[in-house]
Scaffold this active site. Structure first.
Site, PDB file in Angstrom:
ATOM      1  N   TYR A  14      -4.001  -2.546 -10.123  1.00 37.91           N
ATOM      2  CA  TYR A  14      -3.846  -2.427  -8.664  1.00 37.91           C
ATOM      3  C   TYR A  14      -2.899  -3.495  -8.102  1.00 37.91           C
ATOM      4  CZ  TYR A  14      -5.073  -2.505  -3.704  1.00 37.91           C
ATOM      5  OH  TYR A  14      -5.009  -2.512  -2.336  1.00 37.91           O
TER       6      TYR A  14
ATOM      7  N   VAL B  81       1.287  -3.783   3.851  1.00 33.38           N
ATOM      8  CA  VAL B  81       1.260  -5.087   4.522  1.00 33.38           C
ATOM      9  C   VAL B  81       2.531  -5.922   4.286  1.00 33.38           C
ATOM     10  CG1 VAL B  81      -1.252  -5.365   4.773  1.00 33.38           C
ATOM     11  CG2 VAL B  81      -0.123  -6.160   2.675  1.00 33.38           C
TER      12      VAL B  81
ATOM     13  N   SER C 185       0.795  -1.243   0.000  1.00 30.17           N
ATOM     14  CA  SER C 185       0.000   0.000   0.000  1.00 30.17           C
ATOM     15  C   SER C 185       0.821   1.283   0.000  1.00 30.17           C
ATOM     16  CB  SER C 185      -0.934   0.029   1.211  1.00 30.17           C
ATOM     17  OG  SER C 185      -1.991  -0.854   1.015  1.00 30.17           O
TER      18      SER C 185
ATOM     19  N   LYS D  52       0.350   3.336  -2.976  1.00 27.14           N
ATOM     20  CA  LYS D  52      -0.847   4.177  -3.172  1.00 27.14           C
ATOM     21  C   LYS D  52      -0.496   5.669  -3.124  1.00 27.14           C
ATOM     22  CE  LYS D  52      -3.877   0.684  -1.042  1.00 27.14           C
ATOM     23  NZ  LYS D  52      -4.547   0.307   0.227  1.00 27.14           N
TER      24      LYS D  52
ATOM     25  N   TYR E 167      -4.914   3.753   8.123  1.00 27.41           N
ATOM     26  CA  TYR E 167      -6.289   3.241   8.239  1.00 27.41           C
ATOM     27  C   TYR E 167      -6.853   3.499   9.638  1.00 27.41           C
ATOM     28  CZ  TYR E 167      -3.908   1.187   4.339  1.00 27.41           C
ATOM     29  OH  TYR E 167      -3.134   1.035   3.233  1.00 27.41           O
TER      30      TYR E 167
HETATM   31  O1  DON Z   1      -5.023  -4.817  -1.368  1.00 30.42           O
HETATM   32  C1  DON Z   1      -4.348  -5.392  -0.526  1.00 30.42           C
HETATM   33  O2  DON Z   1      -4.860  -6.053   0.360  1.00 30.42           O
HETATM   34  C2  DON Z   1      -2.831  -5.261  -0.585  1.00 30.42           C
HETATM   35  N1  DON Z   1      -2.363  -5.339  -1.941  1.00 30.42           N
HETATM   36  C3  DON Z   1      -2.355  -3.979   0.029  1.00 30.42           C
HETATM   37  C4  DON Z   1      -2.848  -3.765   1.430  1.00 30.42           C
HETATM   38  C5  DON Z   1      -1.945  -2.961   2.274  1.00 30.42           C
HETATM   39  O3  DON Z   1      -0.757  -2.892   2.087  1.00 30.42           O
HETATM   40  C6  DON Z   1      -2.568  -2.348   3.477  1.00 30.42           C
HETATM   41  N2  DON Z   1      -1.618  -1.610   4.258  1.00 30.42           N
HETATM   42  N3  DON Z   1      -1.216  -1.758   5.364  1.00 30.42           N
END
Ligand code: DON
Length: 303
Positions: A189, A257, A64, A67, A239
């Site tokens: 994405y 993540v 993320s 983003k 978040y």
């Molecule tokens: O969409 C997802 O679940 C992952 N590609 C990215 C989520 C993420 O990194 C949330 N951040 N902490």
């Protein structure tokens, strides 16, 4: 004057020798293969002081954190039009929650929750000639680093298990807030999230948001746009732990993540920490700890 090198070394030892709590992300199978003991920190000041410790040169999945790059590019290309389709409010929910989208009629609360990031990806697909390669080129340019790339195995792994993102994407499409087909938006994405970078590469990349007077020609964001992206990182970058991060660390930042966190002090420094074990909110356990100790010890934060 802070001696950043000594402070970073000291805190690294403290965090390294305390318990490494949490779990590595395993809902994307490819991410669970990482060595959970990896731990790296990189620092870059506006005076070009560079510090690195531990696994700061090892590439990891930025997830993320990417983003921030997609938002910057969309904001550069479309200006305030972006805010017609995505909000600027903290969601108070988890990164992949579907709940608010029903009452908000498919307009995600902010560009960092997955729903918002998917809408931003849709904007990029509609406005770039070769969406994935043009986006990658943008990230390489702001990072001054041509080695940055998508990692196909990670993108495929997420595609195979990404039912929640597929649900989010289809749900947003049902409210007419996507111009392109969900399949294409998801492909963009998943690839965007699969980018790998090291802490050392991340601090260099994020200097376009940290050091307002420098790097002015390396991207097309104006200072008001930079302010807004920093504000969104501050209020939404973690978040439902964004309040906690502001409370304990007091800097704009963004997590992923893969266990990475980038945080910055406008005009002073940019710092990145990587440790793959995540807390319950999906943010790096050691990363949060390290940064809390760092701003406590340096007594430098934006508050
Ligand atoms: O969409 C997802 O679940 C992952 N590609 C990215 C989520 C993420 O990194 C949330 N951040 N902490």
């Amino acid at each position: 004057m802070n001696n950043y090198k000594t402070i970073i070394k000291d805190i690294y030892q403290i965090v390294h020798s305390s318990e490494n709590k949490g779990d590595v992300a395993n809902y994307i199978p490819e991410l669970s293969k990482v060595d959970s003991n990896k731990f790296g920190v990189a620092f870059l000041s506006s005076e070009n002081e560079k510090i690195g410790i531990g696994d700061h040169r090892t590439k990891f999945s930025i997830q993320s954190i990417s983003k921030v790059f997609s938002l910057s590019l969309a904001f550069t290309l479309l200006g305030d039009e972006v805010w017609n389709r995505v909000g600027v409010e903290p969601s108070g929910g988890s990164f992949n929650s579907l709940i608010q989208l029903e009452t908000d009629k498919g307009i995600p609360r902010n560009p960092f929750i997955n729903g918002g990031a998917l809408v931003i990806c849709d904007m990029l697909i509609s406005n770039l000639e070769n969406p994935k390669s043009d986006f990658l080129q943008y990230v390489q340019e702001i990072s001054s680093n041509n080695s940055i790339n998508f990692v196909e195995s990670t993108a495929i792994s997420e595609e195979r298990t990404g039912y929640r993102n597929k649900a989010l994407c289809n749900f947003i499409k049902s409210f007419d807030n996507l111009d392109n087909e969900p399949k294409e938006v998801l492909d963009f994405y998943f690839n965007m999230c699969s980018i790998e970078m090291s802490c050392e590469e991340l601090v260099k990349a994020f200097s376009f948001l940290s050091f307002r007077k420098k790097n002015s020609e390396s991207n097309n964001l104006n200072s008001s746009q930079r302010k807004r992206i920093n504000a969104l990182m501050q209020t939404c970058g973690f978040y439902d732990e964004s309040g906690e991060f502001a409370f304990k660390v007091g800097l704009p930042g963004k997590s992923g993540v893969g266990g990475g966190i980038v945080a910055l002090h406008p005009d002073k420094y940019c710092i990145a920490v990587w440790s793959p074990k995540l807390n319950k909110k999906g943010n790096s356990y050691r990363g949060m700890k390290f940064l809390e100790l760092f701003t406590t010890r340096t007594q430098e934060s934006i508050f």
